[in-house]
Design a protein around this motif. Structure first.
Motif, PDB file in Angstrom:
ATOM      1  N   HIS A  76       0.809  -1.220   0.000  1.00  0.00           N
ATOM      2  CA  HIS A  76       0.000   0.000   0.000  1.00  0.00           C
ATOM      3  C   HIS A  76       0.842   1.269   0.000  1.00  0.00           C
ATOM      4  O   HIS A  76       0.285   2.367  -0.091  1.00  0.00           O
ATOM      5  CB  HIS A  76      -0.917   0.016   1.232  1.00  0.00           C
ATOM      6  CG  HIS A  76      -1.895  -1.113   1.265  1.00  0.00           C
ATOM      7  ND1 HIS A  76      -3.047  -1.142   0.497  1.00  0.00           N
ATOM      8  CD2 HIS A  76      -1.883  -2.292   1.961  1.00  0.00           C
ATOM      9  CE1 HIS A  76      -3.713  -2.257   0.730  1.00  0.00           C
ATOM     10  NE2 HIS A  76      -3.026  -2.986   1.618  1.00  0.00           N
ATOM     11  N   SER A  77       2.141   1.151   0.122  1.00  0.00           N
ATOM     12  CA  SER A  77       2.986   2.344   0.155  1.00  0.00           C
ATOM     13  C   SER A  77       3.002   3.059  -1.182  1.00  0.00           C
ATOM     14  O   SER A  77       3.255   4.271  -1.237  1.00  0.00           O
ATOM     15  CB  SER A  77       4.421   1.956   0.558  1.00  0.00           C
ATOM     16  OG  SER A  77       4.437   1.417   1.854  1.00  0.00           O
ATOM     17  N   GLU A  78       2.746   2.299  -2.273  1.00  0.00           N
ATOM     18  CA  GLU A  78       2.708   2.950  -3.574  1.00  0.00           C
ATOM     19  C   GLU A  78       1.619   4.019  -3.643  1.00  0.00           C
ATOM     20  O   GLU A  78       1.704   4.976  -4.415  1.00  0.00           O
ATOM     21  CB  GLU A  78       2.485   1.903  -4.672  1.00  0.00           C
ATOM     22  CG  GLU A  78       3.662   0.996  -4.923  1.00  0.00           C
ATOM     23  CD  GLU A  78       4.830   1.729  -5.562  1.00  0.00           C
ATOM     24  OE1 GLU A  78       4.607   2.845  -6.079  1.00  0.00           O
ATOM     25  OE2 GLU A  78       5.950   1.205  -5.541  1.00  0.00           O
ATOM     26  N   THR A  79       0.581   3.852  -2.819  1.00  0.00           N
ATOM     27  CA  THR A  79      -0.501   4.843  -2.806  1.00  0.00           C
ATOM     28  C   THR A  79      -0.008   6.193  -2.325  1.00  0.00           C
ATOM     29  O   THR A  79      -0.461   7.249  -2.796  1.00  0.00           O
ATOM     30  CB  THR A  79      -1.642   4.344  -1.890  1.00  0.00           C
ATOM     31  OG1 THR A  79      -2.064   3.047  -2.326  1.00  0.00           O
ATOM     32  CG2 THR A  79      -2.819   5.310  -1.922  1.00  0.00           C
ATOM     33  N   LEU A  80       0.933   6.196  -1.393  1.00  0.00           N
ATOM     34  CA  LEU A  80       1.437   7.433  -0.803  1.00  0.00           C
ATOM     35  C   LEU A  80       2.799   7.818  -1.349  1.00  0.00           C
ATOM     36  O   LEU A  80       3.482   8.668  -0.765  1.00  0.00           O
ATOM     37  CB  LEU A  80       1.519   7.292   0.726  1.00  0.00           C
ATOM     38  CG  LEU A  80       0.205   6.970   1.439  1.00  0.00           C
ATOM     39  CD1 LEU A  80       0.442   6.784   2.927  1.00  0.00           C
ATOM     40  CD2 LEU A  80      -0.814   8.079   1.202  1.00  0.00           C
ATOM     41  N   ALA A  81       3.228   7.192  -2.447  1.00  0.00           N
ATOM     42  CA  ALA A  81       4.552   7.495  -2.990  1.00  0.00           C
ATOM     43  C   ALA A  81       4.584   8.903  -3.551  1.00  0.00           C
ATOM     44  O   ALA A  81       3.598   9.411  -4.106  1.00  0.00           O
ATOM     45  CB  ALA A  81       4.914   6.485  -4.068  1.00  0.00           C
ATOM     46  N   LEU A  82       5.723   9.565  -3.395  1.00  0.00           N
ATOM     47  CA  LEU A  82       5.924  10.906  -3.931  1.00  0.00           C
ATOM     48  C   LEU A  82       6.373  10.821  -5.378  1.00  0.00           C
ATOM     49  O   LEU A  82       6.817   9.759  -5.840  1.00  0.00           O
ATOM     50  CB  LEU A  82       6.987  11.632  -3.094  1.00  0.00           C
ATOM     51  CG  LEU A  82       6.601  11.906  -1.632  1.00  0.00           C
ATOM     52  CD1 LEU A  82       7.786  12.495  -0.884  1.00  0.00           C
ATOM     53  CD2 LEU A  82       5.406  12.836  -1.540  1.00  0.00           C
ATOM     54  N   PRO A  83       6.298  11.911  -6.142  1.00  0.00           N
ATOM     55  CA  PRO A  83       6.764  11.881  -7.536  1.00  0.00           C
ATOM     56  C   PRO A  83       8.217  11.448  -7.629  1.00  0.00           C
ATOM     57  O   PRO A  83       9.035  11.712  -6.740  1.00  0.00           O
ATOM     58  CB  PRO A  83       6.560  13.323  -8.004  1.00  0.00           C
ATOM     59  CG  PRO A  83       5.467  13.850  -7.149  1.00  0.00           C
ATOM     60  CD  PRO A  83       5.639  13.187  -5.816  1.00  0.00           C
ATOM     61  N   ALA A  84       8.527  10.778  -8.737  1.00  0.00           N
ATOM     62  CA  ALA A  84       9.872  10.215  -8.889  1.00  0.00           C
ATOM     63  C   ALA A  84      10.947  11.286  -8.962  1.00  0.00           C
ATOM     64  O   ALA A  84      12.083  11.068  -8.516  1.00  0.00           O
ATOM     65  CB  ALA A  84       9.920   9.329 -10.144  1.00  0.00           C
ATOM     66  N   ASP A  85      10.620  12.477  -9.528  1.00  0.00           N
ATOM     67  CA  ASP A  85      11.651  13.495  -9.655  1.00  0.00           C
ATOM     68  C   ASP A  85      11.870  14.271  -8.364  1.00  0.00           C
ATOM     69  O   ASP A  85      12.624  15.234  -8.332  1.00  0.00           O
ATOM     70  CB  ASP A  85      11.282  14.466 -10.772  1.00  0.00           C
ATOM     71  CG  ASP A  85       9.943  15.157 -10.514  1.00  0.00           C
ATOM     72  OD1 ASP A  85       9.146  14.626  -9.703  1.00  0.00           O
ATOM     73  OD2 ASP A  85       9.695  16.212 -11.123  1.00  0.00           O
ATOM     74  N   TRP A  86      11.172  13.877  -7.284  1.00  0.00           N
ATOM     75  CA  TRP A  86      11.389  14.523  -5.986  1.00  0.00           C
ATOM     76  C   TRP A  86      12.445  13.773  -5.173  1.00  0.00           C
ATOM     77  O   TRP A  86      12.533  13.932  -3.959  1.00  0.00           O
ATOM     78  CB  TRP A  86      10.096  14.570  -5.181  1.00  0.00           C
ATOM     79  CG  TRP A  86       9.098  15.583  -5.717  1.00  0.00           C
ATOM     80  CD1 TRP A  86       9.147  16.215  -6.906  1.00  0.00           C
ATOM     81  CD2 TRP A  86       7.917  16.034  -5.062  1.00  0.00           C
ATOM     82  NE1 TRP A  86       8.073  17.049  -7.056  1.00  0.00           N
ATOM     83  CE2 TRP A  86       7.285  16.965  -5.921  1.00  0.00           C
ATOM     84  CE3 TRP A  86       7.316  15.758  -3.831  1.00  0.00           C
ATOM     85  CZ2 TRP A  86       6.098  17.593  -5.601  1.00  0.00           C
ATOM     86  CZ3 TRP A  86       6.142  16.381  -3.502  1.00  0.00           C
ATOM     87  CH2 TRP A  86       5.529  17.303  -4.378  1.00  0.00           C
ATOM     88  N   SER A  87      13.231  12.957  -5.801  1.00  0.00           N
ATOM     89  CA  SER A  87      14.247  12.195  -5.066  1.00  0.00           C
ATOM     90  C   SER A  87      15.161  13.140  -4.319  1.00  0.00           C
ATOM     91  O   SER A  87      15.465  14.253  -4.773  1.00  0.00           O
ATOM     92  CB  SER A  87      15.070  11.339  -6.047  1.00  0.00           C
ATOM     93  OG  SER A  87      14.215  10.459  -6.755  1.00  0.00           O
ATOM     94  N   SER A  88      15.628  12.695  -3.180  1.00  0.00           N
ATOM     95  CA  SER A  88      16.418  13.561  -2.306  1.00  0.00           C
ATOM     96  C   SER A  88      17.773  13.857  -2.914  1.00  0.00           C
ATOM     97  O   SER A  88      18.273  13.129  -3.769  1.00  0.00           O
ATOM     98  CB  SER A  88      16.595  12.903  -0.938  1.00  0.00           C
ATOM     99  OG  SER A  88      17.177  11.629  -1.079  1.00  0.00           O
ATOM    100  N   LEU A  89      18.379  14.948  -2.443  1.00  0.00           N
ATOM    101  CA  LEU A  89      19.685  15.368  -2.926  1.00  0.00           C
ATOM    102  C   LEU A  89      20.775  14.434  -2.418  1.00  0.00           C
ATOM    103  O   LEU A  89      20.698  13.910  -1.306  1.00  0.00           O
ATOM    104  CB  LEU A  89      19.980  16.787  -2.453  1.00  0.00           C
ATOM    105  CG  LEU A  89      19.198  17.916  -3.128  1.00  0.00           C
ATOM    106  CD1 LEU A  89      19.455  19.222  -2.402  1.00  0.00           C
ATOM    107  CD2 LEU A  89      19.606  18.042  -4.589  1.00  0.00           C
TER     108      LEU A  89
END
Length: 1135
Positions: free
Chosen positions: A872-885
């Protein structure tokens, strides 16, 4: 500024004394301020005397018997047409020659802009100086023909035989003949040669050359009376009118110079308004178009009343037409669809009129107050006493502001009774008029107009109609036994018309007298207003007291403003103009950032004033009344534009909030006036202690109304924003708030995706707008390649760059003349050749493609798609381009992520049903380390990008980041490229600062549940941002309950917090002396439009605590005044 500040500065004085002789003589410029050849003055003098010469030739031929009266007039008119046509042709020819390019040597660039270099008597510059010509060819033809007609009729008007028949002696005829021709010459010169600037200026700009018609118009009006006496035969009244007008004809140049006679546009609007109000029972209108249409409709009703043969039909038609025309015609359709209240009296009144008109009183002559009409008359007297008593008790003061009302504010029952009495009054007045015996004699113009007006006024202004009818009844009672035959033969309708005219002009005279006395007395009693000439002016007014009373009486009879010159006790008769004083439709303002508060306030205030207007708490409030409202630091100016049956039309203006010395002084006096009315003496105090000490003030307190508006609270944040204790918690609060916002964002995105909708962008609190209005637009392919150069170039020495941004342009913004052109390999040209396109296009070099260095083992990037242990974590996943620095600093801050708070916020989101995840999956989501690392990495990346990785940030850093101006870094560029994430980070930062503020001022947020509830309240009821942002104004318009902003006072060197809270507050409302306002506005129009005295420190704009001079000037229509907000005409339906 002291009281002896110059009325006009030296430059304006010189300008005025050059302009005024030109106005007095009709246009010739005999005072130039520089040397001019003699032929310039001789040519102007010759053109000025040309009508006299032409008319003199025709008069001589008539005296010699060669020509008769009409041929002599035709001859002079024809000659004047020829002269005018020649002048206009010469002016057009000179204008065409002046358009040619002249050598630079002939132009004196050091000369004054008004100075003209004359070469010879017929040079183009000389002709253009003397005869500027008309801007429109149609005006040139029209004015030429009008000049001929004017000269011919003037010759006929001023024939010596005609003057001798009127006055009989040569000693009177000769001076009148000579001086009258001076008047004609002045009028002709203004029409044909050069139109002067008139002191009676109504429009700020004379776009259609209307002012040239002012003087010929009044000459023709005088001549028309003489022609009427010639063709209608001998009549004593016309004979006397001709004699008086011939004498006044000589004084026309003086009246034009003093600005007593209005321009044609103002004269037309004033005449229509006076006929509509006094003659036909209507009301002044809010706009010029409504005035013209309402005049035509009402005139049609009067004509129809005259031609209806049956008295019963007259009554039914007049009552129905008066009722319909008294409604707000702009909203009849909406009201008829939404409510039937406006229409229910009409059928009932028609039935009542039918029964009353056919009753016993309709066929016999009623003497005194006997019969059915007499009984209704006594009912009217009782209604007047009841309504006047009840409405007088609604306000703060009694007897026009002399005494404080001891019963205020206990007035609820009396208010309801007053409304009921006003609702019953039209029925009784219609019955009284229907039973009048003169209804059967309506086939005369005077009776038809009188009853049309009476039946209209019953609905248009019920209180005024009731007073007028009672006065007519009292005259009948007083004349019982000694009848006044002439008065009774006029009929009730004409009697009501005369009584209404007397009441209107008498009320204006008393208001103007009060205004004049206020100006006279305060010129000495107010120390800051006492000029050196004050004693001399007071003595002069005392010596010329009869003349002053004559000026007041003339102003009252003409319904013209009393003009105090420079607001000194020097009184002139202002030219008649519409009651609203300005030519255009109200609604023009000088907007600024504070205008939005008045925009929110206007609707609420208008709704609150409905009950006050209906019950009479604001007095009669006829059109032309001015109201002043005081709320905290705000001033609201209201003008009553129109009034009808159950409605008022208002214009609401907001005055500036800037605390100037003049504004503060007058606002303090306004507060004192309202404080006396609200906290006056007790009911047991003697009468002399209840007297109003501010009775001479132009403001009279009326009532207090509750209004929902914004309360503005400002705090100095010293001890809060610089407290290490509070700032030490800032980083932890920021991470918590950002995690909470990211979870909400993911939940909302999932809900919209499930519904097949696009997820909404991140919003800035309750406003729903971006918190960073200057966020960069999405990059195009070309601009992104250009930006990559800067980004890679900046990465070489980040530590040495500091706060410097590569986006800053040291030389200002550059103008791009064409599309950006990137030079490729195939664009290389031959040596020595020139690329023409490169001269007109902006070119850039292609980016340098350097090989990327291999990342270190400890600087690996976060995976674009992390591995989740819970499905169920995919439901709350953030956009892929928001990956951390990437970077070691991010790994060092990993322990700062509040994992417990993340689990709590996740639990609240799932249990609330907002995430779309079943509750059974909550434990799995909380144990999913991939989800925690994803959110924690994004939150820490935002923390680094905003430069808040330090444990205790500085106050200046907090302020810069709060305002969206964080220090530049590569991480900030990464964050700004993701606009939605940047807005969420900025929003989280501002929420965190608000939490810091609340903890310091109110109470600390200790538990996670309290923090979650606080954030929910911020989302639903707050806008947290900067007061200069667009979202702030939108939130005020939408009436968001609370707003918060952070500011920096550079002068004091402190940080400030501002909180706006929407709450109900009491607003003090008072009425202003309408004649004082009209008089000051008339002086303002003369001073700015004619004398061009626009000095910001001039005497007439200085604070006057009794006249409220500075506030009155602010409330004038732009460009003369400068209100920061002005509403369109608002119609308030009060029944």
């Amino acid at each position: 500024m002291g009281p002896d500040v110059p009325l006009l500065n030296e430059y304006k004085q010189e300008f005025f004394w050059k302009r005024f002789p030109q106005t007095l003589l009709g246009g010739p410029r005999f005072r130039l301020g520089y040397c001019a050849p003699p032929y310039v003055y001789l040519q102007q003098l010759l053109l000025l005397l040309t009508p006299w010469l032409l008319g003199g030739v025709a008069t001589l031929l008539f005296q010699l018997g060669v020509l008769g009266e009409a041929p002599a007039a035709a001859l002079s008119g024809a000659l004047m047409v020829g002269v005018a046509a020649a002048l206009q042709g010469l002016a057009q020819s000179a204008a065409q020659r002046s358009e040619r390019v002249r050598p630079l040597a002939n132009q004196n660039i050091l000369a004054d802009e008004e100075e003209v270099e004359f070469t010879h008597c017929v040079a183009p510059e000389t002709v253009h100086f003397i005869v500027p010509g008309k801007r429109f060819m149609g005006n040139a033809v029209l004015h030429t023909l009008l000049a001929g007609a004017l000269c011919g009729l003037a010759t006929w008007y001023l024939l010596p035989a005609r003057l001798g028949a009127l006055f009989g002696g040569v000693g009177t005829t000769a001076p009148l003949f000579a001086l009258s021709w001076v008047t004609v010459c002045i009028g002709e010169y203004a029409l044909v040669v050069n139109s002067p600037t008139e002191t009676a200026t109504f429009q700020p700009q004379d776009a259609y050359e209307i002012s040239a018609l002012t003087r010929p118009l009044f000459i023709l009006i005088f001549i028309s009376v003489d022609l009427a006496q010639r063709f209608l035969g001998p009549a004593a009244e016309l004979q006397l009118a001709c004699q008086v007008l011939h004498v006044l004809f000589v004084t026309l140049p003086v009246l034009w110079a003093l600005g007593t006679l209005p321009p044609p546009d103002a004269l037309l609007l004033w005449a229509l308004e006076e006929i509509l109000v006094l003659g036909l029972g209507g009301s002044p209108m809010a706009t010029n178009l409504r005035l013209v249409l309402m005049f035509l409709f009402t005139l049609t009703v009067a004509v129809g009343t005259y031609f209806i043969p049956s008295s019963l039909g007259v009554v039914v038609f007049s009552v129905a037409a008066g009722y319909l025309l008294s409604l707000d015609v702009a909203y009849i359709g909406a009201v008829s669809r939404s409510s039937r209240f406006r229409w229910w009296p009409l059928p009932l009144l028609l039935v009542a009129n039918l029964s009353l008109a056919s009753g016993p009183g309709a066929d016999g002559a009623v003497v005194g107050l006997r019969g059915a009409q007499g009984q209704v008359g006594y009912v009217l007297i009782g209604l007047l006493v009841v309504t006047w008593s009840l409405t007088e008790l609604q306000g703060m003061c009694l007897l026009g502001g002399v005494l404080r009302n001891p019963l205020y504010p206990r007035r609820v029952e009396s208010a309801q009774a007053a409304v009921c009495a006003f609702a019953a009054s039209p029925f009784a007045m219609v019955a009284f008029l229907s039973l009048d015996p003169s209804v059967s004699e309506l086939h005369t113009v005077s009776l038809a107009v009188g009853f049309t007006r009476a039946f209209r006024l019953v609905w248009q202004r019920t209180d005024a109609a009731l007073l007028q009818m009672v006065l007519v009844l009292l005259v009948r009672l007083a004349s019982t036994g000694t009848p006044v035959a002439g008065w009774h033969r006029l009929g009730t309708g004409v009697q009501l018309l005369l009584v209404g005219f007397a009441l209107d002009r008498g009320g204006q005279f008393l208001a103007k007298l009060r205004f004049a006395l206020t100006v006279l007395v305060t010129s000495w009693t107010e120390t800051k207003q006492r000029r050196r000439s004050a004693a001399a002016l007071l003595a002069l007014n005392a010596a010329l007291c009869p003349f002053l009373l004559a000026v007041l009486l003339t102003c009252a009879l003409l319904s013209a403003p009393l003009l105090p010159l420079f607001t000194l006790p020097v009184f002139l008769v202002g030219f008649p103009r519409p009651l609203r004083s300005w030519p255009g439709t109200p609604g023009c303002a000088c907007p600024c950032a504070d205008s939005v508060y008045y925009q929110q306030l206007s609707g609420r205030l208008a709704a609150a004033l409905r009950s006050a207007l209906a019950c009479g708490a604001l007095g009669p409030a006829p059109p032309g009344s001015h109201l002043l409202c005081r709320i905290q630091d705000r001033m609201v100016w209201l003008t009553v534009l129109e009034r009808g049956f159950g409605f008022w039309t208002l214009n609401i203006k907001g005055l500036e909030l800037q605390e100037t010395s003049c504004h503060t002084l007058e606002a303090r006096r306004v507060d004192e006036v309202f404080d006396w009315a609200l906290s006056g003496p007790a009911p047991s105090d003697p009468l002399w202690r209840r007297l109003n000490p501010h009775w001479g003030n132009t403001l009279t307190p009326r009532c207090v109304v509750p209004v929902t508006l914004y309360s503005d609270a400002r705090n100095v944040l010293t001890g809060i924003i610089d407290s290490h204790e509070h700032l030490g918690q800032f980083r932890g609060n920021f991470l918590k708030v950002l995690l909470w916002l990211l979870l909400r964002r993911s939940a909302h995105a999932h809900q919209h995706k499930a519904k097949g909708q696009r997820p909404p962008p991140a919003s800035g609190g309750a406003s729903g707008h971006s918190l960073h209005p200057s966020a960069p637009p999405p990059y195009s392919s070309t601009s992104s390649s250009f930006s990559s150069v800067g980004h890679q170039g900046r990465s070489c020495s980040l530590a040495s760059l500091g706060d410097w941004s590569d986006e800053d342009d040291l030389f200002g913004p550059r103008c791009v003349q064409g599309p950006v052109r990137v030079l490729g390999v195939g664009d290389v040209s031959l040596p020595g050749s020139v690329d023409v396109l490169s001269l007109y296009e902006t070119t850039t070099l292609p980016p340098l493609h350097r090989p990327r260095p291999e990342p270190d083992a400890d600087e690996g990037r976060s995976p674009a798609h992390p591995r989740f242990s819970c499905p169920h974590s995919e439901t709350l996943a953030l956009p892929a381009d928001w990956s951390s620095l990437p970077g070691p600093r991010l790994q060092q801050l990993r322990p700062c992520v509040p994992t417990d708070w993340f689990c709590f916020a996740l639990a609240q989101l799932v249990e609330g049903g907002a995430s779309g995840v079943e509750r059974e999956a909550l434990a799995g989501l909380q144990r999913d380390q991939g989800l925690v690392e994803l959110y924690g990495g994004v939150a820490l990346s935002c923390l680094l990008a905003l430069g808040m990785e330090v444990e205790v940030p500085s106050p200046s850093l907090v302020y810069r980041v709060y305002g969206g101006h964080a220090h530049w870094s590569e991480a900030l560029d990464w964050l700004k490229a993701k606009r939605e994430l940047y807005q969420l980070a900025l929003k989280a930062f501002r929420y965190s600062f608000k939490i810091l503020f609340d903890q310091a001022v109110l109470e600390s947020v200790e538990t996670p549940a309290e923090l979650s509830a606080t954030l929910e309240e911020y989302e639903t009821s707050w806008y947290i941002g900067m007061a200069t942002e667009h979202g702030w104004q939108e939130s005020v318009r939408r009436e968001t309950p609370f707003l918060f902003s952070l500011g920096h006072d550079i002068a004091m060197g402190v940080y400030t917090g501002r909180v706006l809270s929407l709450q109900e507050q009491l607003v003090c409302v008072g009425t202003l002396n309408g004649e004082a306002v009209r008089g000051q506005w008339a002086n303002l129009s003369w001073e700015l439009l004619y004398a061009t005295n626009d000095d910001e420190e001039r005497y007439s704009i200085q604070a006057h605590p009794v006249l409220l001079r500075n506030l009155t000037v602010q409330a004038a229509e732009p460009p003369l005044g400068y209100p920061i907000y002005s509403s369109r005409p608002l119609s308030l339906r009060c029944l």
